[in-house]
Design a protein around this motif. Structure first.
Motif, PDB file in Angstrom:
ATOM      1  N   LYS A   1       0.829  -1.209   0.000  1.00  0.00           N
ATOM      2  CA  LYS A   1       0.000   0.000   0.000  1.00  0.00           C
ATOM      3  C   LYS A   1       0.868   1.265   0.000  1.00  0.00           C
ATOM      4  O   LYS A   1       0.633   2.190  -0.772  1.00  0.00           O
ATOM      5  CB  LYS A   1      -0.927  -0.008   1.211  1.00  0.00           C
ATOM      6  CG  LYS A   1      -1.839   1.200   1.291  1.00  0.00           C
ATOM      7  CD  LYS A   1      -2.720   1.121   2.528  1.00  0.00           C
ATOM      8  CE  LYS A   1      -3.605   2.366   2.635  1.00  0.00           C
ATOM      9  NZ  LYS A   1      -4.450   2.325   3.840  1.00  0.00           N
ATOM     10  N   ARG A   2       1.881   1.292   0.879  1.00  0.00           N
ATOM     11  CA  ARG A   2       2.756   2.459   0.944  1.00  0.00           C
ATOM     12  C   ARG A   2       3.484   2.673  -0.381  1.00  0.00           C
ATOM     13  O   ARG A   2       3.622   3.805  -0.864  1.00  0.00           O
ATOM     14  CB  ARG A   2       3.766   2.292   2.082  1.00  0.00           C
ATOM     15  CG  ARG A   2       3.207   2.534   3.470  1.00  0.00           C
ATOM     16  CD  ARG A   2       4.173   2.056   4.521  1.00  0.00           C
ATOM     17  NE  ARG A   2       4.199   0.609   4.599  1.00  0.00           N
ATOM     18  CZ  ARG A   2       5.098  -0.102   5.267  1.00  0.00           C
ATOM     19  NH1 ARG A   2       6.090   0.519   5.875  1.00  0.00           N
ATOM     20  NH2 ARG A   2       5.038  -1.408   5.301  1.00  0.00           N
ATOM     21  N   THR A   3       3.937   1.570  -0.977  1.00  0.00           N
ATOM     22  CA  THR A   3       4.654   1.661  -2.253  1.00  0.00           C
ATOM     23  C   THR A   3       3.744   2.174  -3.361  1.00  0.00           C
ATOM     24  O   THR A   3       4.139   3.034  -4.162  1.00  0.00           O
ATOM     25  CB  THR A   3       5.218   0.288  -2.638  1.00  0.00           C
ATOM     26  OG1 THR A   3       6.071  -0.188  -1.593  1.00  0.00           O
ATOM     27  CG2 THR A   3       6.020   0.380  -3.927  1.00  0.00           C
ATOM     28  N   LEU A   4       2.516   1.668  -3.402  1.00  0.00           N
ATOM     29  CA  LEU A   4       1.573   2.089  -4.436  1.00  0.00           C
ATOM     30  C   LEU A   4       1.222   3.570  -4.301  1.00  0.00           C
ATOM     31  O   LEU A   4       1.137   4.291  -5.299  1.00  0.00           O
ATOM     32  CB  LEU A   4       0.301   1.232  -4.357  1.00  0.00           C
ATOM     33  CG  LEU A   4       0.447  -0.229  -4.792  1.00  0.00           C
ATOM     34  CD1 LEU A   4      -0.862  -0.978  -4.570  1.00  0.00           C
ATOM     35  CD2 LEU A   4       0.863  -0.318  -6.256  1.00  0.00           C
ATOM     36  N   VAL A   5       1.012   4.016  -3.069  1.00  0.00           N
ATOM     37  CA  VAL A   5       0.697   5.427  -2.837  1.00  0.00           C
ATOM     38  C   VAL A   5       1.886   6.302  -3.246  1.00  0.00           C
ATOM     39  O   VAL A   5       1.714   7.359  -3.862  1.00  0.00           O
ATOM     40  CB  VAL A   5       0.316   5.684  -1.369  1.00  0.00           C
ATOM     41  CG1 VAL A   5       0.155   7.185  -1.107  1.00  0.00           C
ATOM     42  CG2 VAL A   5      -0.972   4.953  -1.013  1.00  0.00           C
ATOM     43  N   ALA A   6       3.094   5.853  -2.908  1.00  0.00           N
ATOM     44  CA  ALA A   6       4.292   6.613  -3.275  1.00  0.00           C
ATOM     45  C   ALA A   6       4.442   6.685  -4.793  1.00  0.00           C
ATOM     46  O   ALA A   6       4.757   7.751  -5.350  1.00  0.00           O
ATOM     47  CB  ALA A   6       5.529   5.987  -2.644  1.00  0.00           C
ATOM     48  N   LEU A   7       4.212   5.559  -5.490  1.00  0.00           N
ATOM     49  CA  LEU A   7       4.307   5.544  -6.953  1.00  0.00           C
ATOM     50  C   LEU A   7       3.243   6.431  -7.592  1.00  0.00           C
ATOM     51  O   LEU A   7       3.515   7.168  -8.544  1.00  0.00           O
ATOM     52  CB  LEU A   7       4.179   4.108  -7.471  1.00  0.00           C
ATOM     53  CG  LEU A   7       5.381   3.190  -7.237  1.00  0.00           C
ATOM     54  CD1 LEU A   7       5.047   1.763  -7.657  1.00  0.00           C
ATOM     55  CD2 LEU A   7       6.602   3.689  -8.008  1.00  0.00           C
ATOM     56  N   ALA A   8       2.017   6.354  -7.044  1.00  0.00           N
ATOM     57  CA  ALA A   8       0.935   7.194  -7.567  1.00  0.00           C
ATOM     58  C   ALA A   8       1.256   8.673  -7.345  1.00  0.00           C
ATOM     59  O   ALA A   8       1.021   9.518  -8.218  1.00  0.00           O
ATOM     60  CB  ALA A   8      -0.387   6.826  -6.885  1.00  0.00           C
ATOM     61  N   SER A   9       1.810   8.990  -6.177  1.00  0.00           N
ATOM     62  CA  SER A   9       2.197  10.374  -5.875  1.00  0.00           C
ATOM     63  C   SER A   9       3.280  10.847  -6.840  1.00  0.00           C
ATOM     64  O   SER A   9       3.244  11.983  -7.336  1.00  0.00           O
ATOM     65  CB  SER A   9       2.704  10.478  -4.430  1.00  0.00           C
ATOM     66  OG  SER A   9       1.712  10.103  -3.509  1.00  0.00           O
ATOM     67  N   TYR A  10       4.232   9.964  -7.108  1.00  0.00           N
ATOM     68  CA  TYR A  10       5.334  10.300  -8.018  1.00  0.00           C
ATOM     69  C   TYR A  10       4.804  10.600  -9.418  1.00  0.00           C
ATOM     70  O   TYR A  10       5.181  11.608 -10.036  1.00  0.00           O
ATOM     71  CB  TYR A  10       6.329   9.136  -8.056  1.00  0.00           C
ATOM     72  CG  TYR A  10       7.629   9.455  -8.749  1.00  0.00           C
ATOM     73  CD1 TYR A  10       8.747   9.849  -8.024  1.00  0.00           C
ATOM     74  CD2 TYR A  10       7.758   9.356 -10.131  1.00  0.00           C
ATOM     75  CE1 TYR A  10       9.950  10.134  -8.640  1.00  0.00           C
ATOM     76  CE2 TYR A  10       8.954   9.642 -10.773  1.00  0.00           C
ATOM     77  CZ  TYR A  10      10.047  10.022 -10.016  1.00  0.00           C
ATOM     78  OH  TYR A  10      11.222  10.322 -10.646  1.00  0.00           O
ATOM     79  N   MET A  11       3.913   9.744  -9.921  1.00  0.00           N
ATOM     80  CA  MET A  11       3.384   9.930 -11.271  1.00  0.00           C
ATOM     81  C   MET A  11       2.497  11.175 -11.347  1.00  0.00           C
ATOM     82  O   MET A  11       2.500  11.884 -12.357  1.00  0.00           O
ATOM     83  CB  MET A  11       2.599   8.693 -11.711  1.00  0.00           C
ATOM     84  CG  MET A  11       3.469   7.456 -11.910  1.00  0.00           C
ATOM     85  SD  MET A  11       4.878   7.767 -13.025  1.00  0.00           S
ATOM     86  CE  MET A  11       4.058   8.243 -14.527  1.00  0.00           C
ATOM     87  N   PHE A  12       1.756  11.427 -10.275  1.00  0.00           N
ATOM     88  CA  PHE A  12       0.925  12.631 -10.226  1.00  0.00           C
ATOM     89  C   PHE A  12       1.797  13.882 -10.312  1.00  0.00           C
ATOM     90  O   PHE A  12       1.557  14.783 -11.128  1.00  0.00           O
ATOM     91  CB  PHE A  12       0.113  12.640  -8.930  1.00  0.00           C
ATOM     92  CG  PHE A  12      -0.541  13.953  -8.629  1.00  0.00           C
ATOM     93  CD1 PHE A  12      -1.717  14.327  -9.254  1.00  0.00           C
ATOM     94  CD2 PHE A  12       0.039  14.825  -7.704  1.00  0.00           C
ATOM     95  CE1 PHE A  12      -2.319  15.549  -8.974  1.00  0.00           C
ATOM     96  CE2 PHE A  12      -0.555  16.050  -7.426  1.00  0.00           C
ATOM     97  CZ  PHE A  12      -1.732  16.414  -8.059  1.00  0.00           C
ATOM     98  N   LEU A  13       2.832  13.945  -9.479  1.00  0.00           N
ATOM     99  CA  LEU A  13       3.719  15.104  -9.471  1.00  0.00           C
ATOM    100  C   LEU A  13       4.485  15.221 -10.787  1.00  0.00           C
ATOM    101  O   LEU A  13       4.655  16.316 -11.319  1.00  0.00           O
ATOM    102  CB  LEU A  13       4.698  15.001  -8.299  1.00  0.00           C
ATOM    103  CG  LEU A  13       4.087  15.100  -6.902  1.00  0.00           C
ATOM    104  CD1 LEU A  13       5.140  14.800  -5.840  1.00  0.00           C
ATOM    105  CD2 LEU A  13       3.478  16.476  -6.661  1.00  0.00           C
ATOM    106  N   TYR A  14       4.943  14.093 -11.304  1.00  0.00           N
ATOM    107  CA  TYR A  14       5.698  14.101 -12.563  1.00  0.00           C
ATOM    108  C   TYR A  14       4.855  14.666 -13.698  1.00  0.00           C
ATOM    109  O   TYR A  14       5.328  15.497 -14.490  1.00  0.00           O
ATOM    110  CB  TYR A  14       6.139  12.667 -12.882  1.00  0.00           C
ATOM    111  CG  TYR A  14       7.050  12.549 -14.082  1.00  0.00           C
ATOM    112  CD1 TYR A  14       8.414  12.770 -13.957  1.00  0.00           C
ATOM    113  CD2 TYR A  14       6.550  12.204 -15.328  1.00  0.00           C
ATOM    114  CE1 TYR A  14       9.255  12.662 -15.049  1.00  0.00           C
ATOM    115  CE2 TYR A  14       7.373  12.089 -16.426  1.00  0.00           C
ATOM    116  CZ  TYR A  14       8.732  12.319 -16.285  1.00  0.00           C
ATOM    117  OH  TYR A  14       9.558  12.214 -17.372  1.00  0.00           O
ATOM    118  N   THR A  15       3.601  14.246 -13.760  1.00  0.00           N
ATOM    119  CA  THR A  15       2.697  14.736 -14.806  1.00  0.00           C
ATOM    120  C   THR A  15       2.463  16.235 -14.668  1.00  0.00           C
ATOM    121  O   THR A  15       2.420  16.964 -15.664  1.00  0.00           O
ATOM    122  CB  THR A  15       1.355  13.993 -14.743  1.00  0.00           C
ATOM    123  OG1 THR A  15       1.584  12.585 -14.889  1.00  0.00           O
ATOM    124  CG2 THR A  15       0.412  14.457 -15.837  1.00  0.00           C
ATOM    125  N   ALA A  16       2.325  16.687 -13.425  1.00  0.00           N
ATOM    126  CA  ALA A  16       2.044  18.106 -13.182  1.00  0.00           C
ATOM    127  C   ALA A  16       3.250  18.999 -13.447  1.00  0.00           C
ATOM    128  O   ALA A  16       3.093  20.181 -13.770  1.00  0.00           O
ATOM    129  CB  ALA A  16       1.575  18.300 -11.738  1.00  0.00           C
TER     130      ALA A  16
END
Length: 291
Positions: A1-16
């Motif tokens: 769960k922590r890894t998935l949230v971190a990856l999702a956060s990374y992709m969100f920030l990267y896109t922005a």
């Protein structure tokens, strides 16, 4: 769960933050993440005997490569170096400090040798130093001085997750005596400092993104099992998501227009039509007016 949230956060920030890509900040990410990972291994395990020379050498390689791209991009690596130095001084490992300095400088030298050889051979050392360091410093100074109070308030809002990580690290350092919090504190402070430099473009936040994306795992590390955990997690993720939501949606729209609707095709075809009228022998020439 922590890894998935971190990856999702990374992709969100990267896109922005990425715009159309191919930015110096983007090219620097791999070396920033490498240094952060190596330091995290040492600090989490609380083991200063893990490669006391090799890891600083790799810090130096990463710092050296980024320095020749754009030196202020190495902010988080500076955070790593400060944390390592404070840890060593606290434990009075002065021999390790000498090893670390030697390893770091060795890494920088290894990277620097081919760069300097190239520019010396091409009689362009002066231009190299000005373009890589001199102009960059003046550009950063101009951007820093041009900020209004409103710009500073926007900047603080955008890096609120970074500030929150710094606050959590201070609390954990004193309340839990957690060594890893030392690393987080210096990385977040150095990341915040570099964001105050320059004109505050969205892609500058890429430099702090590897740390910002870890906000949920950091919250889990320090607050899981406490009554503050859920509220802190929601608050931290809101601080991360809110400032970049509009830019994220905007860039999603741009990707749709450019990649799927072929929005740029007409411009590309226009450029090709112009190129047909230019002899191939002049492809490496540039005409400038009133320069």
């Amino acid at each position: 769960k922590r890894t998935l949230v971190a990856l999702a956060s990374y992709m969100f920030l990267y896109t922005a933050m990425i715009y159309e890509g191919d930015m110096s900040e983007e090219w620097s990410l791999v070396f920033i993440v490498l240094a952060m990972y190596l330091a995290a291994v040492r600090f989490i395990k609380k083991d200063s005997n893990i490669h006391p020379f090799l890891y600083p050498f790799l810090y130096g390689v990463s710092f050296g490569i980024i320095a020749y791209i754009r030196i202020n991009n190495a902010a988080l690596i500076c955070g790593v170096l400060f944390a390592e130095l404070v840890w060593a001084i606290k434990e009075k490992r002065y021999r390790d400090i000498c090893k670390g300095i030697l390893g770091f400088l060795s890494g920088v030298v290894v990277v620097s040798i081919p760069v300097w050889i190239y520019f010396i051979q091409n009689n362009a050392v002066k231009e190299f130093l000005w373009g890589t360091f001199g102009y960059n410093i003046l550009y950063a100074e101009k951007g820093t001085d041009s900020k209004s109070i409103l710009d500073i308030m926007k900047l603080l809002l955008n890096m609120s997750s970074l500030i929150f990580i710094a606050v959590m690290s201070i609390h954990s350092l004193y309340a839990k005596k957690d060594l890893f919090a030392t690393l987080l504190f210096f990385e977040s402070v150095c990341g915040a400092v570099v964001l105050f430099m320059g004109f505050g473009y969205w892609h500058y936040y890429l430099l702090a993104m590897p740390l910002m994306a870890l906000i949920y795992p950091i919250i889990y590390r320090y607050y899981s099992g406490t009554r503050w955990y859920k509220g802190t997690a929601v608050f931290g993720l809101l601080l991360l998501i809110s400032p970049f939501s509009y830019q994220f949606l905007r860039d999603i729209g741009k990707n749709y227009m450019f990649d799927f609707r072929k929005y740029y095709d007409a411009d590309i075809n226009s450029v090709k039509d112009v190129m047909k009228n230019i002899p191939e022998s002049e492809y490496d020439s540039i005409w400038g007016y009133n320069i």
